[in-house]
Design a protein around this motif. Structure first.
Motif, PDB file in Angstrom:
ATOM      1  N   SER A  14       0.725  -1.348  -0.186  1.00  0.00           N
ATOM      2  CA  SER A  14       0.260  -0.007  -0.044  1.00  0.00           C
ATOM      3  C   SER A  14       0.790   0.774   0.182  1.00  0.00           C
ATOM      4  N   LEU A  15       0.422   2.204  -0.550  1.00  0.00           N
ATOM      5  CA  LEU A  15       0.939   3.988  -0.466  1.00  0.00           C
ATOM      6  C   LEU A  15       1.458   4.098   0.848  1.00  0.00           C
ATOM      7  N   ASP A  16       0.907   4.092   1.845  1.00  0.00           N
ATOM      8  CA  ASP A  16       1.275   4.111   2.466  1.00  0.00           C
ATOM      9  C   ASP A  16       2.490   3.320   3.684  1.00  0.00           C
ATOM     10  N   MET A  17       2.962   2.670   3.589  1.00  0.00           N
ATOM     11  CA  MET A  17       3.919   0.996   3.976  1.00  0.00           C
ATOM     12  C   MET A  17       4.631   1.029   2.581  1.00  0.00           C
ATOM     13  N   ALA A  18       4.707   1.912   1.732  1.00  0.00           N
ATOM     14  CA  ALA A  18       5.621   1.634   0.685  1.00  0.00           C
ATOM     15  C   ALA A  18       6.520   3.020   1.010  1.00  0.00           C
ATOM     16  N   TYR A  19       6.442   4.027   1.020  1.00  0.00           N
ATOM     17  CA  TYR A  19       7.296   4.801   1.835  1.00  0.00           C
ATOM     18  C   TYR A  19       8.204   5.032   2.377  1.00  0.00           C
ATOM     19  N   PRO A  20       7.828   4.634   3.965  1.00  0.00           N
ATOM     20  CA  PRO A  20       8.743   4.574   5.050  1.00  0.00           C
ATOM     21  C   PRO A  20      10.265   4.242   4.746  1.00  0.00           C
ATOM     22  N   GLY A  21       9.997   2.363   4.047  1.00  0.00           N
ATOM     23  CA  GLY A  21      11.324   1.737   3.210  1.00  0.00           C
ATOM     24  C   GLY A  21      11.926   2.315   2.961  1.00  0.00           C
ATOM     25  N   LEU A  22      11.355   3.095   1.539  1.00  0.00           N
ATOM     26  CA  LEU A  22      11.531   3.789   0.727  1.00  0.00           C
ATOM     27  C   LEU A  22      12.964   4.686   1.368  1.00  0.00           C
ATOM     28  N   ILE A  23      11.837   5.834   2.331  1.00  0.00           N
ATOM     29  CA  ILE A  23      12.686   6.914   2.733  1.00  0.00           C
ATOM     30  C   ILE A  23      14.055   6.521   4.054  1.00  0.00           C
ATOM     31  N   MET A  24      13.952   5.361   4.737  1.00  0.00           N
ATOM     32  CA  MET A  24      14.694   5.045   5.044  1.00  0.00           C
ATOM     33  C   MET A  24      16.373   4.496   5.009  1.00  0.00           C
ATOM     34  N   ALA A  25      16.537   3.810   3.719  1.00  0.00           N
ATOM     35  CA  ALA A  25      16.729   3.570   2.753  1.00  0.00           C
ATOM     36  C   ALA A  25      16.916   4.379   2.207  1.00  0.00           C
ATOM     37  N   ASN A  26      16.730   5.920   1.833  1.00  0.00           N
ATOM     38  CA  ASN A  26      17.304   7.052   1.226  1.00  0.00           C
ATOM     39  C   ASN A  26      17.968   7.963   2.335  1.00  0.00           C
ATOM     40  N   ALA A  27      17.590   7.610   3.465  1.00  0.00           N
ATOM     41  CA  ALA A  27      18.105   8.524   4.787  1.00  0.00           C
ATOM     42  C   ALA A  27      19.407   7.559   4.762  1.00  0.00           C
ATOM     43  N   ALA A  28      19.603   6.084   4.773  1.00  0.00           N
ATOM     44  CA  ALA A  28      20.548   5.872   4.705  1.00  0.00           C
ATOM     45  C   ALA A  28      21.811   5.753   3.940  1.00  0.00           C
ATOM     46  N   ARG A  29      21.626   6.171   2.983  1.00  0.00           N
ATOM     47  CA  ARG A  29      22.445   6.136   1.609  1.00  0.00           C
ATOM     48  C   ARG A  29      23.110   7.624   2.268  1.00  0.00           C
ATOM     49  N   MET A  30      21.960   8.781   1.970  1.00  0.00           N
ATOM     50  CA  MET A  30      22.282   9.792   2.606  1.00  0.00           C
ATOM     51  C   MET A  30      23.316  10.261   3.753  1.00  0.00           C
ATOM     52  N   ALA A  31      23.409   8.761   4.438  1.00  0.00           N
ATOM     53  CA  ALA A  31      24.266   8.845   5.337  1.00  0.00           C
ATOM     54  C   ALA A  31      25.401   8.500   5.796  1.00  0.00           C
ATOM     55  N   GLY A  32      26.253   7.646   3.927  1.00  0.00           N
ATOM     56  CA  GLY A  32      26.554   7.652   3.708  1.00  0.00           C
ATOM     57  C   GLY A  32      26.809   5.703   3.762  1.00  0.00           C
ATOM     58  N   VAL A  33      25.609   5.545   4.676  1.00  0.00           N
ATOM     59  CA  VAL A  33      25.357   4.193   5.070  1.00  0.00           C
ATOM     60  C   VAL A  33      25.090   3.296   4.042  1.00  0.00           C
ATOM     61  N   ASP A  34      25.188   1.913   3.396  1.00  0.00           N
ATOM     62  CA  ASP A  34      25.039   0.840   1.978  1.00  0.00           C
ATOM     63  C   ASP A  34      23.169   0.672   2.934  1.00  0.00           C
ATOM     64  N   HIS A  96       6.942  10.597  -6.449  1.00  0.00           N
ATOM     65  CA  HIS A  96       6.369  10.194  -6.600  1.00  0.00           C
ATOM     66  C   HIS A  96       7.116   8.597  -5.772  1.00  0.00           C
ATOM     67  N   VAL A  97       5.896   7.543  -6.104  1.00  0.00           N
ATOM     68  CA  VAL A  97       6.923   6.157  -5.611  1.00  0.00           C
ATOM     69  C   VAL A  97       7.556   5.658  -7.003  1.00  0.00           C
ATOM     70  N   SER A  98       7.995   6.383  -7.879  1.00  0.00           N
ATOM     71  CA  SER A  98       8.537   5.301  -9.429  1.00  0.00           C
ATOM     72  C   SER A  98       9.874   6.390  -9.392  1.00  0.00           C
ATOM     73  N   GLU A  99       9.748   7.141  -8.796  1.00  0.00           N
ATOM     74  CA  GLU A  99      11.201   8.967  -8.641  1.00  0.00           C
ATOM     75  C   GLU A  99      12.279   8.330  -6.889  1.00  0.00           C
ATOM     76  N   MET A 100      10.941   8.142  -6.282  1.00  0.00           N
ATOM     77  CA  MET A 100      11.825   7.529  -4.590  1.00  0.00           C
ATOM     78  C   MET A 100      12.776   6.306  -5.462  1.00  0.00           C
ATOM     79  N   LEU A 101      12.387   5.245  -6.157  1.00  0.00           N
ATOM     80  CA  LEU A 101      12.812   3.592  -6.576  1.00  0.00           C
ATOM     81  C   LEU A 101      14.064   4.621  -8.131  1.00  0.00           C
ATOM     82  N   ASP A 102      14.189   5.393  -8.018  1.00  0.00           N
ATOM     83  CA  ASP A 102      15.421   5.878  -9.089  1.00  0.00           C
ATOM     84  C   ASP A 102      15.714   6.766  -8.227  1.00  0.00           C
ATOM     85  N   ILE A 103      15.684   7.796  -7.640  1.00  0.00           N
ATOM     86  CA  ILE A 103      16.779   8.654  -6.286  1.00  0.00           C
ATOM     87  C   ILE A 103      17.578   7.157  -5.342  1.00  0.00           C
ATOM     88  N   LEU A 104      16.577   5.852  -5.323  1.00  0.00           N
ATOM     89  CA  LEU A 104      17.388   5.023  -4.482  1.00  0.00           C
ATOM     90  C   LEU A 104      18.683   4.074  -5.699  1.00  0.00           C
TER      91      LEU A 104
END
Lengths: 153, 104
Positions: A14-34, A96-104
């Motif tokens: 679901s849309l509201d369950m997709a974002y948390p994982g994508l945002i957390m993973a992106n935050a990790a990358r932003m902080a230099g974490v694999d 949007h989710v598709s852009e989040m996937l591309d950022i990741l």
């Protein structure tokens, strides 16, 4: 200090369950974490070409949504809730989710589809967005994420 | 408040090493911080740094990677190549602005 790693298992579509994982993973990358993400069961919808732009958020059975369950179950309520959530996110300029996937993908995060879920939903590799690196088994993912901190969503 | 010295200039930094006074920043200080982070600054690094400093001054808050890519005209992939150990924090460190509050 060894390189920190984050493993995110996305099991909900679901849309509201997709974002948390994508945002957390992106935050990790932003902080230099694999970051490595495993999309399994309904989570596969997040990387399914046909579904990624049409993820929904359901107000039904969600105690955080201030609508009585009887009303939330009426036809059209899910579409309305989804539309409202998307409008709120657009206002905050959340991609949007598709852009989040591309950022990741561009950030070097690794995206994997779950083999068993692919078989269950009769999906082929071509059904997934190109940012997915591979379709692997749960055991492969466990091997790849040795030493990682794990988030299950 | 801690003080650190880069290239002979004394600057105030917070516990994570971010400059607390952007006015104390000079390009020489940036070179000193970059050296500490193991970065060799190229023209593209400077383009990003200049955008981040200007945007922070204009907006009153430092930009996250997504805003930087759009504003500085670099791809997300390039940004991660320039700052492989995490553009979310390192761009701001080198540019002498606060740690970004953005999650994107």
């Amino acid at each position: 200090m060894s390189q920190r790693k984050l493993a995110v298992i996305c099991s909900k579509g679901s849309l509201d369950m997709a974002y948390p994982g994508l945002i957390m993973a992106n935050a990790a990358r932003m902080a230099g974490v694999d970051a490595m993400l495993f999309f399994t069961f309904w989570g596969l919808d997040i990387v399914n070409k046909k579904k990624v732009e049409h993820l929904h958020m359901s107000p039904l059975g969600n105690p955080s949504v201030p609508i009585p369950a009887m009303v939330a179950g009426l036809p059209g309520m899910e579409a309305l809730a989804t539309k409202m959530m998307k409008a709120d996110m657009d206002k905050l300029d959340i991609p949007h989710v598709s852009e989040m996937l591309d950022i990741l993908y561009q950030s070097g995060a690794e995206l994997y589809g779950c083999q068993l879920a692919m078989d269950m939903f009769k999906l082929q590799r071509d059904d997934l967005v190109p940012q997915v690196a591979d379709v692997i088994t749960a055991m492969d993912f466990i091997d790849k994420t040795e030493g990682a901190q794990i988030i299950f969503i | 408040m801690t003080t650190k010295t880069y290239a002979g200039t004394s600057v105030d930094v917070d516990a994570e090493g971010f400059l607390t006074n952007a006015d104390q920043w000079t390009p020489e200080v940036a070179l000193g911080i970059a050296k500490e982070l193991g970065l060799q600054l190229t023209d593209l690094h400077w383009k990003v740094i200049e955008y981040v400093r200007a945007d922070t001054k204009a907006q009153g808050q430092s930009p996250g990677p997504r805003r930087i890519t759009v504003g500085a005209g670099v791809s997300m992939k390039d940004l991660y190549t320039l700052f492989p150990k995490g553009p979310g924090k390192l761009v701001a460190r080198v540019a002498g602005v606060p740690k970004p509050k953005s999650c994107l």
